[in-house]
Every structure is written in structure tokens, then in C-alpha cells.
Design a protein around this motif. Sequence first.
Motif, PDB file in Angstrom:
ATOM      1  N   MET A 132     -61.027 -59.827  78.349  1.00 32.77           N
ATOM      2  CA  MET A 132     -61.549 -60.443  77.965  1.00 32.77           C
ATOM      3  C   MET A 132     -62.883 -59.963  78.106  1.00 32.77           C
ATOM      4  SD  MET A 132     -61.607 -63.806  78.893  1.00 32.77           S
ATOM      5  CE  MET A 132     -59.652 -64.686  79.516  1.00 32.77           C
ATOM      6  N   GLU A 133     -63.095 -58.891  78.942  1.00 37.00           N
ATOM      7  CA  GLU A 133     -64.378 -58.637  78.711  1.00 37.00           C
ATOM      8  C   GLU A 133     -64.664 -57.871  77.012  1.00 37.00           C
ATOM      9  OE1 GLU A 133     -63.901 -54.983  80.788  1.00 37.00           O
ATOM     10  OE2 GLU A 133     -64.033 -55.837  82.916  1.00 37.00           O
ATOM     11  N   ILE A 134     -63.791 -57.856  76.808  1.00 35.38           N
ATOM     12  CA  ILE A 134     -64.569 -57.529  75.041  1.00 35.38           C
ATOM     13  C   ILE A 134     -64.831 -58.766  74.183  1.00 35.38           C
ATOM     14  CG2 ILE A 134     -63.657 -57.258  72.632  1.00 35.38           C
ATOM     15  CD1 ILE A 134     -61.650 -54.764  74.244  1.00 35.38           C
ATOM     16  N   ILE A 135     -63.685 -59.979  74.857  1.00 36.67           N
ATOM     17  CA  ILE A 135     -64.534 -61.205  73.822  1.00 36.67           C
ATOM     18  C   ILE A 135     -66.046 -61.405  75.057  1.00 36.67           C
ATOM     19  CG2 ILE A 135     -64.260 -63.559  73.995  1.00 36.67           C
ATOM     20  CD1 ILE A 135     -61.366 -63.448  74.295  1.00 36.67           C
ATOM     21  N   ALA A 136     -66.335 -60.996  76.101  1.00 38.47           N
ATOM     22  CA  ALA A 136     -67.222 -61.564  76.317  1.00 38.47           C
ATOM     23  C   ALA A 136     -68.523 -60.811  76.124  1.00 38.47           C
ATOM     24  CB  ALA A 136     -67.753 -61.720  78.111  1.00 38.47           C
ATOM     25  N   GLY A 137     -68.273 -59.359  75.770  1.00 37.71           N
ATOM     26  CA  GLY A 137     -68.975 -58.725  74.863  1.00 37.71           C
ATOM     27  C   GLY A 137     -69.933 -59.254  73.636  1.00 37.71           C
ATOM     28  N   ILE A 138     -68.344 -59.565  72.802  1.00 36.40           N
ATOM     29  CA  ILE A 138     -68.554 -60.133  71.652  1.00 36.40           C
ATOM     30  C   ILE A 138     -70.138 -61.672  71.419  1.00 36.40           C
ATOM     31  CG2 ILE A 138     -67.846 -61.124  69.953  1.00 36.40           C
ATOM     32  CD1 ILE A 138     -65.674 -58.895  69.820  1.00 36.40           C
ATOM     33  N   LEU A 139     -69.389 -61.905  72.384  1.00 39.90           N
ATOM     34  CA  LEU A 139     -69.766 -63.557  72.414  1.00 39.90           C
ATOM     35  C   LEU A 139     -71.611 -63.275  73.133  1.00 39.90           C
ATOM     36  CD1 LEU A 139     -67.149 -65.948  74.500  1.00 39.90           C
ATOM     37  CD2 LEU A 139     -69.201 -66.485  72.121  1.00 39.90           C
ATOM     38  N   VAL A 140     -72.202 -62.276  74.142  1.00 41.04           N
ATOM     39  CA  VAL A 140     -72.899 -61.932  74.516  1.00 41.04           C
ATOM     40  C   VAL A 140     -74.402 -61.773  73.431  1.00 41.04           C
ATOM     41  CG1 VAL A 140     -74.833 -60.645  76.072  1.00 41.04           C
ATOM     42  CG2 VAL A 140     -72.901 -61.734  76.941  1.00 41.04           C
ATOM     43  N   LEU A 141     -73.436 -60.443  72.504  1.00 40.50           N
ATOM     44  CA  LEU A 141     -74.581 -60.477  71.351  1.00 40.50           C
ATOM     45  C   LEU A 141     -74.136 -61.211  70.395  1.00 40.50           C
ATOM     46  CD1 LEU A 141     -72.726 -56.777  70.236  1.00 40.50           C
ATOM     47  CD2 LEU A 141     -74.682 -56.984  71.657  1.00 40.50           C
ATOM     48  N   LEU A 142     -73.676 -62.113  70.403  1.00 46.73           N
ATOM     49  CA  LEU A 142     -73.825 -63.415  69.329  1.00 46.73           C
ATOM     50  C   LEU A 142     -75.049 -64.013  70.175  1.00 46.73           C
ATOM     51  CD1 LEU A 142     -70.656 -64.552  67.950  1.00 46.73           C
ATOM     52  CD2 LEU A 142     -72.124 -63.970  67.067  1.00 46.73           C
ATOM     53  N   MET A 143     -75.123 -64.565  71.088  1.00 43.24           N
ATOM     54  CA  MET A 143     -75.785 -65.185  71.897  1.00 43.24           C
ATOM     55  C   MET A 143     -77.219 -64.459  71.481  1.00 43.24           C
ATOM     56  SD  MET A 143     -75.725 -67.169  75.275  1.00 43.24           S
ATOM     57  CE  MET A 143     -76.448 -64.898  75.993  1.00 43.24           C
TER      58      MET A 143
ATOM     59  N   VAL B 236     -77.073 -70.888  70.559  1.00 41.50           N
ATOM     60  CA  VAL B 236     -77.369 -70.012  72.433  1.00 41.50           C
ATOM     61  C   VAL B 236     -76.502 -70.706  73.680  1.00 41.50           C
ATOM     62  CG1 VAL B 236     -78.578 -69.589  73.553  1.00 41.50           C
ATOM     63  CG2 VAL B 236     -79.367 -68.770  71.584  1.00 41.50           C
ATOM     64  N   SER B 237     -77.418 -72.657  72.904  1.00 36.51           N
ATOM     65  CA  SER B 237     -76.304 -73.654  73.789  1.00 36.51           C
ATOM     66  C   SER B 237     -75.040 -73.337  74.186  1.00 36.51           C
ATOM     67  CB  SER B 237     -77.514 -74.893  73.940  1.00 36.51           C
ATOM     68  OG  SER B 237     -78.589 -74.364  74.293  1.00 36.51           O
ATOM     69  N   LEU B 238     -74.275 -73.533  73.125  1.00 38.17           N
ATOM     70  CA  LEU B 238     -73.040 -73.781  72.249  1.00 38.17           C
ATOM     71  C   LEU B 238     -72.267 -72.252  73.959  1.00 38.17           C
ATOM     72  CD1 LEU B 238     -71.663 -75.466  71.589  1.00 38.17           C
ATOM     73  CD2 LEU B 238     -71.385 -74.311  69.968  1.00 38.17           C
ATOM     74  N   ILE B 239     -73.056 -71.249  73.493  1.00 40.23           N
ATOM     75  CA  ILE B 239     -72.213 -69.632  73.816  1.00 40.23           C
ATOM     76  C   ILE B 239     -71.855 -69.634  74.705  1.00 40.23           C
ATOM     77  CG2 ILE B 239     -71.974 -66.953  73.493  1.00 40.23           C
ATOM     78  CD1 ILE B 239     -72.886 -68.185  70.627  1.00 40.23           C
TER      79      ILE B 239
END
Lengths: 232, 79, 119
Positions: free
Chosen positions: B1-12, B35-38
Motif C-alpha cells: 500500500m505504501e508503494i502504491i501511495a508513493g508512486i501516486l504521489v510521484l505522479l501527482m 493532479v485532482s484525480l490522483i
Amino acid sequence: MRKLISIILLGIVATGLFMSISQIPFGEPGERMGDHFIREGVKETGATNIVTAVVVSYRGFDTLGEVTVLFTAAMGLGAVIGLVRRKKTHPVIEPASLIVYTGCRFLFPVILLVGTYIVIHGHLTPGGGFQGGAVVASAFLLMYLGCRGKRIRENLSRGLESLGGLLFILLGVTGLLIGGDFLFNFLPLGEAGTLISAGIIPLIYLAVGLKVGSELAGIIDHLIENTDELSE
Amino acid sequence: MEIIAGILVLLMIASAIAAALFKDLMNAVIASCIVSLIAAVLFYLLQAPDVAMAEAAIGAALVTGIFVIAVKRTKRFEE
Amino acid sequence: MNFLSEYTYYIGAFSLIIIGLYIILVKKNLMKVIIGFSIFDTGIYLFLITVGYLREGTAPVFSKSGLDAGKMVDPVPQALVLTAIVIGVAVLALAVILAIKIYAHYGTINLRKIKEQRW
């Protein structure tokens, strides 16, 4: 020069923000504002969604103020547009392709239904007047994009908006007359977890949903239809 | 879960930087929509479904619509 | 490394706030500035929600029985952000309509060019 000053300022803000953020622990339990609301919320308000209980019941007066801010912004928007005298010309609108048109016609009632569901079940599941109203307004945005030429009647959206605001204030004043407090929950709380429960909370969220939905749809209507002449 | 959050934050963050850099305003609007969607997905991961719902309906749909209309009514390219 | 995995959400919120502020301060195109406001807003919402988070907590909804009230995330920041998002879009629409009017009046939305012009 301006850029340099901006970047120095940005650096100062970033340092301050970083220092304060690094002091806040992530996800640690401790003294919290919402502890009372979580423990006693269901008993006191009858709503199983605590966020709804906070928005409508504990901070109900605040929500009225926020709805007023929304109303003021929409009114200011109308006033700014209204300064231009509109020419009564109807530009030829290029129709959307058949697939887009049919898709929008098909999706519009479905999105409206979902929005209404979210508004009505605001006190049981995640959702409520603000979210449902936004979903309803996005359905109207889809209609404007896909089926150009169809419009909401302005009187209808204004009327619904006023009705929502009036309902909110009437419920509040009735509570003031019966219980001595503005927005006093004068209806029986019922059994928590059923659709008809939590007293006036679903009614207030219905009013908020009406108001937010018609307000945002009206803003989109203004933006799309009344700014054509401005950009000539 | 943390990895997913990290990837999402980087994309954002990447989308936000892209929104700052694009000269074509339509591209910048779409980047801010991402940005809003992520952010909506992150709200869901942070156990705030109410806020996620509002952000998805407003940030990703209504704000983007308003911006697209505004860019169409003004100049498309930043000079 | 531990710091990074702990503070993922804070880093996201911090970056969004800084990038939004950078756009507002440096860019000269009015539409770009409004996009910056929108990104800045999103950063603040993310920050507030992250402050209210509790590790391995559940959403503050008693959808079924047996949920532990002590393991729920804080509902107060969520309620604040919820109303702030909806008001944000109305204020953003007002800003956008002012930008459109400025373009109709001056023929440009470049802030520097507007400053040079007389009425």
C-alpha cells in the motif's frame, strides 16, 4: 528581479512549512478534536456517518455560512456577466456526433439518479448534499457538452436554489422555536442505520444538495451561454 | 500500500510540475485535472471517502470543464 | 528512507503547495495563475486530511456493527475540507469569469501587458 524576489520568498515559505510539517507525526494516536464526535456521535445525532453529523449537526451553523459564501460567489458571477448587454443573436451551434449525443442522453439520467442517491443516503454512507449536488451539476455539464442547444430554464434553477436555502433556514428557525437552539434536532432520532432516522439531518442535507446542485449548474450555464459575445 | 501511495504521489508531483511548465494552456488544464484525480485516490487511501467523492466530482469534472470553457474564451497559448 | 515512507503524503502536500505558490508568484498569464490557485488548494486539502489520519484507522462511518471507535480517523478535518472544496469551485468560477472579462476588455490576459496599458 521580480523572479529572484519570488524565489527567495518561496524559499522562506518552503523552509517554514518544512520545519512545521516535520514536527507533526504521521498517523500517531493522541488528543484529537473529533474524539467526542466519534464516541458519542451516533447516540447524539442518530447519523452513522460521523462526517455528516459534524457538517450538519455539530457545525450546522458554520455550514449555513459556507452555503452563503457559495451563494455570494454565484451572485457575484451573475452580476459580473450581467454588466454586458447581450445581443440577441443565436450563433449556429455545430451539433455533436451521433455517438456522443446518444451517449450523453443515455448517461444523463443515470448520473442524476446516482447524485440523488448520494444526497439521500448522506447520513448512512459516505456522501451527502455537497457531493451529490456536485455529481448532479456534473450531469448538467455533460448535457451542455454533448447536446448543445438544450438549456436549463434560468427561473427553474434560481427557484430551486432559493428553495434549498429557504428550507435550510426554516428548519433552523423551527428548531429555535421548539428547542431554543438554532438547528435544534426536533424530529425523533429513530433507529440508527435506517433510511428514515437522524431527525432533521437528511432534510438539511437534501436542502444543501438542492442548493449546491442548482447553484453549480447555474454557474456552468452562465459560463457557457452568456460569455459567447465577450470573446468576439 | 505504501508503494502504491508513493508512486501516486510521484505522479501527482510530476503532473503539477507539468502544469507549471506547459505553454499550451489546454495541456496545463488537463495536467491540473490529473493532479485532482490522483488527490481523490489519495483521499480514499487516507480513509476519507466523503472528501474523495467530492474531489472526484468537482476537481476532476467541474473544475476542468470551467477551465476548458475559459481557455476557449481567451487565448490558448501563453506568450 | 524511513522518513520518506512515513511522510509520503506530507511530501505530496508540501510539493503541491510550493508548486502552486511558484505558479502564482512567477507566471504572468492570468489563466496560469488561476490553475496555480487550484493546485495550491489541492495541496492544502491533502495536508489537512493527512493531519487527521490515524495509522490503520477506518473511515468514520459506522456502516456495520463491531467497528472500534478508537481506531477511526478524525472526522473534523474531513468535514472542513468537504465544504472547502465546494466553495473553492464557486470562487474559482468567479475568478475565471473575471479573467474572461479582462480578456474582453484589454485583449490580453498577460498581467505585464495589462499593467502597461492605460484604460
